[in-house]
Write a protein that holds these residues in place. Structure first.
Motif, PDB file in Angstrom:
ATOM      1  N   THR A 145       0.865  -1.178   0.000  1.00  0.00           N
ATOM      2  CA  THR A 145       0.000   0.000   0.000  1.00  0.00           C
ATOM      3  C   THR A 145       0.903   1.231   0.000  1.00  0.00           C
ATOM      4  N   VAL A 146       0.576   2.208  -0.852  1.00  0.00           N
ATOM      5  CA  VAL A 146       1.466   3.347  -1.066  1.00  0.00           C
ATOM      6  C   VAL A 146       0.716   4.651  -0.866  1.00  0.00           C
ATOM      7  N   CYS A 147       1.173   5.464   0.086  1.00  0.00           N
ATOM      8  CA  CYS A 147       0.615   6.806   0.276  1.00  0.00           C
ATOM      9  C   CYS A 147       1.183   7.720  -0.806  1.00  0.00           C
ATOM     10  N   GLN A 149       0.456  11.634  -2.887  1.00  0.00           N
ATOM     11  CA  GLN A 149      -0.302  12.879  -2.974  1.00  0.00           C
ATOM     12  C   GLN A 149      -0.983  12.973  -4.341  1.00  0.00           C
ATOM     13  N   THR A 150      -2.254  13.267  -4.314  1.00  0.00           N
ATOM     14  CA  THR A 150      -3.008  13.409  -5.559  1.00  0.00           C
ATOM     15  C   THR A 150      -2.644  14.713  -6.255  1.00  0.00           C
ATOM     16  N   GLY A 151      -2.838  14.722  -7.570  1.00  0.00           N
ATOM     17  CA  GLY A 151      -2.562  15.925  -8.352  1.00  0.00           C
ATOM     18  C   GLY A 151      -1.083  16.196  -8.537  1.00  0.00           C
ATOM     19  N   THR A 152      -0.248  15.153  -8.456  1.00  0.00           N
ATOM     20  CA  THR A 152       1.193  15.330  -8.569  1.00  0.00           C
ATOM     21  C   THR A 152       1.761  14.421  -9.658  1.00  0.00           C
ATOM     22  N   THR A 153       2.982  14.728 -10.063  1.00  0.00           N
ATOM     23  CA  THR A 153       3.650  13.884 -11.051  1.00  0.00           C
ATOM     24  C   THR A 153       3.941  12.503 -10.479  1.00  0.00           C
ATOM     25  N   THR A 154       3.989  12.380  -9.158  1.00  0.00           N
ATOM     26  CA  THR A 154       4.331  11.095  -8.544  1.00  0.00           C
ATOM     27  C   THR A 154       3.299  10.025  -8.849  1.00  0.00           C
ATOM     28  N   GLU A 155       2.059  10.417  -9.092  1.00  0.00           N
ATOM     29  CA  GLU A 155       1.018   9.430  -9.407  1.00  0.00           C
ATOM     30  C   GLU A 155       1.362   8.665 -10.681  1.00  0.00           C
ATOM     31  N   LEU A 156       1.664   9.398 -11.746  1.00  0.00           N
ATOM     32  CA  LEU A 156       1.976   8.763 -13.028  1.00  0.00           C
ATOM     33  C   LEU A 156       3.313   8.027 -12.966  1.00  0.00           C
ATOM     34  N   ASN A 157       4.304   8.626 -12.286  1.00  0.00           N
ATOM     35  CA  ASN A 157       5.609   7.967 -12.138  1.00  0.00           C
ATOM     36  C   ASN A 157       5.461   6.623 -11.436  1.00  0.00           C
ATOM     37  N   LEU A 158       4.646   6.602 -10.384  1.00  0.00           N
ATOM     38  CA  LEU A 158       4.452   5.382  -9.611  1.00  0.00           C
ATOM     39  C   LEU A 158       3.809   4.299 -10.474  1.00  0.00           C
ATOM     40  N   ALA A 159       2.753   4.686 -11.185  1.00  0.00           N
ATOM     41  CA  ALA A 159       2.072   3.726 -12.048  1.00  0.00           C
ATOM     42  C   ALA A 159       3.026   3.175 -13.105  1.00  0.00           C
ATOM     43  N   ASP A 160       3.831   4.054 -13.704  1.00  0.00           N
ATOM     44  CA  ASP A 160       4.783   3.619 -14.729  1.00  0.00           C
ATOM     45  C   ASP A 160       5.814   2.650 -14.151  1.00  0.00           C
ATOM     46  N   TYR A 161       6.356   2.985 -12.989  1.00  0.00           N
ATOM     47  CA  TYR A 161       7.421   2.171 -12.398  1.00  0.00           C
ATOM     48  C   TYR A 161       6.919   0.768 -12.048  1.00  0.00           C
ATOM     49  N   PHE A 162       5.755   0.709 -11.417  1.00  0.00           N
ATOM     50  CA  PHE A 162       5.240  -0.604 -11.027  1.00  0.00           C
ATOM     51  C   PHE A 162       4.828  -1.418 -12.249  1.00  0.00           C
ATOM     52  N   SER A 168       2.498  -5.029  -8.409  1.00  0.00           N
ATOM     53  CA  SER A 168       1.237  -4.340  -8.130  1.00  0.00           C
ATOM     54  C   SER A 168       1.356  -3.512  -6.854  1.00  0.00           C
ATOM     55  N   TYR A 169       0.430  -2.579  -6.686  1.00  0.00           N
ATOM     56  CA  TYR A 169       0.387  -1.768  -5.468  1.00  0.00           C
ATOM     57  C   TYR A 169      -1.040  -1.295  -5.263  1.00  0.00           C
ATOM     58  N   GLU A 170      -1.309  -0.854  -4.047  1.00  0.00           N
ATOM     59  CA  GLU A 170      -2.614  -0.286  -3.727  1.00  0.00           C
ATOM     60  C   GLU A 170      -2.404   1.161  -3.291  1.00  0.00           C
ATOM     61  N   ALA A 188      -1.245   3.176   7.849  1.00  0.00           N
ATOM     62  CA  ALA A 188      -2.277   3.065   6.822  1.00  0.00           C
ATOM     63  C   ALA A 188      -1.686   2.736   5.458  1.00  0.00           C
ATOM     64  N   CYS A 189      -0.383   2.941   5.317  1.00  0.00           N
ATOM     65  CA  CYS A 189       0.299   2.554   4.084  1.00  0.00           C
ATOM     66  C   CYS A 189       1.682   2.029   4.434  1.00  0.00           C
ATOM     67  N   ASP A 190       2.190   1.118   3.623  1.00  0.00           N
ATOM     68  CA  ASP A 190       3.518   0.543   3.832  1.00  0.00           C
ATOM     69  C   ASP A 190       4.615   1.494   3.388  1.00  0.00           C
ATOM     70  N   VAL A 191       4.278   2.314   2.390  1.00  0.00           N
ATOM     71  CA  VAL A 191       5.293   3.112   1.703  1.00  0.00           C
ATOM     72  C   VAL A 191       4.766   4.529   1.517  1.00  0.00           C
ATOM     73  N   TYR A 192       5.670   5.506   1.618  1.00  0.00           N
ATOM     74  CA  TYR A 192       5.332   6.868   1.216  1.00  0.00           C
ATOM     75  C   TYR A 192       6.257   7.228   0.065  1.00  0.00           C
ATOM     76  N   THR A 193       5.682   7.697  -1.030  1.00  0.00           N
ATOM     77  CA  THR A 193       6.488   8.089  -2.175  1.00  0.00           C
ATOM     78  C   THR A 193       6.249   9.553  -2.524  1.00  0.00           C
ATOM     79  N   THR A 194       7.326  10.264  -2.745  1.00  0.00           N
ATOM     80  CA  THR A 194       7.302  11.640  -3.226  1.00  0.00           C
ATOM     81  C   THR A 194       8.732  11.972  -3.642  1.00  0.00           C
ATOM     82  N   ASP A 195       9.005  13.247  -3.922  1.00  0.00           N
ATOM     83  CA  ASP A 195      10.367  13.639  -4.257  1.00  0.00           C
ATOM     84  C   ASP A 195      11.296  13.268  -3.103  1.00  0.00           C
TER      85      ASP A 195
END
Length: 339
Positions: A145-147, A149-162, A168-170, A188-195
């Motif tokens: 499970t990955v925390c 932030q919505t509306g950020t480039t990290t959303e698309l980067n995360l999807a691409d990487y996985f 898979s991830y939630e 609430a999440c295993d991982v936090y991803t951002t810059d």
């Protein structure tokens, strides 16, 4: 999917078109205050201290722009923005410049109709985990499970990487760094991803930062920098050359401690003279005073001073200069010439 990541590009572009051509420099001068968009709170970059005073690396840049334009580093109204609200705030004219940690991308530049005036921090997306998770690589995060932030480039980067790594991830969507921190610490999440810089800043605020690790993978390029609206080039020039002044000042050894002395009379370095306004008419070309850069540097120091004070290796954030070193020291920082 892409439109959701970029926050309704057509709507934001429409707002930007509505204020395109606005003379922001004249507005700021008439108002006597710079409206600067920052984050809702990211230690080291932009955050209110115990007295409610905004501090940080990005805040220092806002103060430098206010000093350059108004001669007063305190003439700033800080407007907290989230990943979702920041672009609407800029496009609508609520803020004059967005200085929160925002990545320069094709879509934001072209489709959302913004102008990035430069890069003030070269970054990349990373992952933070509790050490007790027993993971040493992001490629071991299948099913996590990955925390994020919505509306950020990290959303698309995360999807691409996985997707590329066939794991898979939630997602656990959050809107602010404070919410991410709360959710992450609560499990609430295993991982936090951002810059990666944001991860370092967040971890520094934990009661036991040593219990958490940032994984080695950096999965993206995140050139962070201030941005303004399309169609207001004169204002863009002001913000751009304020940033360049801070970068050039470090290269030439101009600091908050010596800038007044160096500006009191021409030096034997013509580039420093032009930077500080003792030679040439660069300030007038921007619609500013000749010593605009002197005021900007005096506000909080040159680029290196802002970095070391707020996020450098001797702060709890502990960031090395790395790519953000001057080009003369193997980094990417490089100001065009003042001439």
């Amino acid at each position: 999917m892409k439109k959701s990541v970029f926050l309704g590009a057509l709507t934001v572009a429409g707002l930007a078109a509505g204020v395109a051509g606005a003379a922001t420099l004249d507005d700021v001068k008439a108002r006597g205050t710079l409206n600067c968009g920052v984050s809702t709170g990211l230690t080291g970059f932009s955050y209110p201290d115990a007295n409610g005073e905004w501090q940080g690396f990005d805040v220092g840049f806002c103060r430098a722009v206010a000093a350059a334009v108004l001669g007063d580093a305190s003439a700033v109204e800080f407007v907290p923005t989230t990943g979702k609200t920041r672009f609407t705030a800029l496009a609508s004219g609520e803020i004059d410049v967005l200085a929160r940690n925002t990545t320069w991308t094709f879509s934001r530049d072209v489709d959302l109709k913004f102008t990035f005036v430069g890069v003030n921090y070269y970054d990349g997306q990373g992952f933070m985990i509790p050490k007790e998770l027993g993971v040493s690589s992001a490629k071991e995060l299948d099913g996590a499970t990955v925390c994020i932030q919505t509306g950020t480039t990290t959303e698309l980067n995360l999807a691409d990487y996985f997707r590329v790594n066939n794991i898979s991830y939630e997602p656990v969507p959050i809107e602010t760094n404070a919410e991410a921190q709360q959710q992450f610490l609560a499990g609430a999440c295993d991982v936090y991803t951002t810059d990666a810089s944001g991860l370092a800043a967040t971890r520094a605020t934990f009661e036991n930062p040593g219990d958490y690790a940032v994984l080695p993978e950096i999965i993206s390029k995140e050139p962070l920098g201030p941005l303004v609206r399309h169609g207001d080039d004169e204002w863009g020039d002001v913000v751009r050359w304020t940033l360049n002044a801070l970068i050039a000042a470090e290269e030439y050894g101009v600091t908050s401690a010596n800038v007044a002395d160096l500006a009191s009379a021409p030096t034997d370095n013509p580039e420093v003279n032009r930077l500080l306004g003792t030679e040439g008419e660069l300030g007038a070309m921007l619609g500013l005073e000749a010593d605009f850069a002197v005021d900007a540097i005096s506000a909080g120091g040159n680029y290196g001073e802002l970095f070391e004070k707020n996020i450098g290796e001797n702060t709890p954030i502990g960031l090395a200069r790395g790519l953000n070193a001057q080009y003369t020291d193997g980094g990417l920082l490089y100001s065009p010439p003042f001439r």
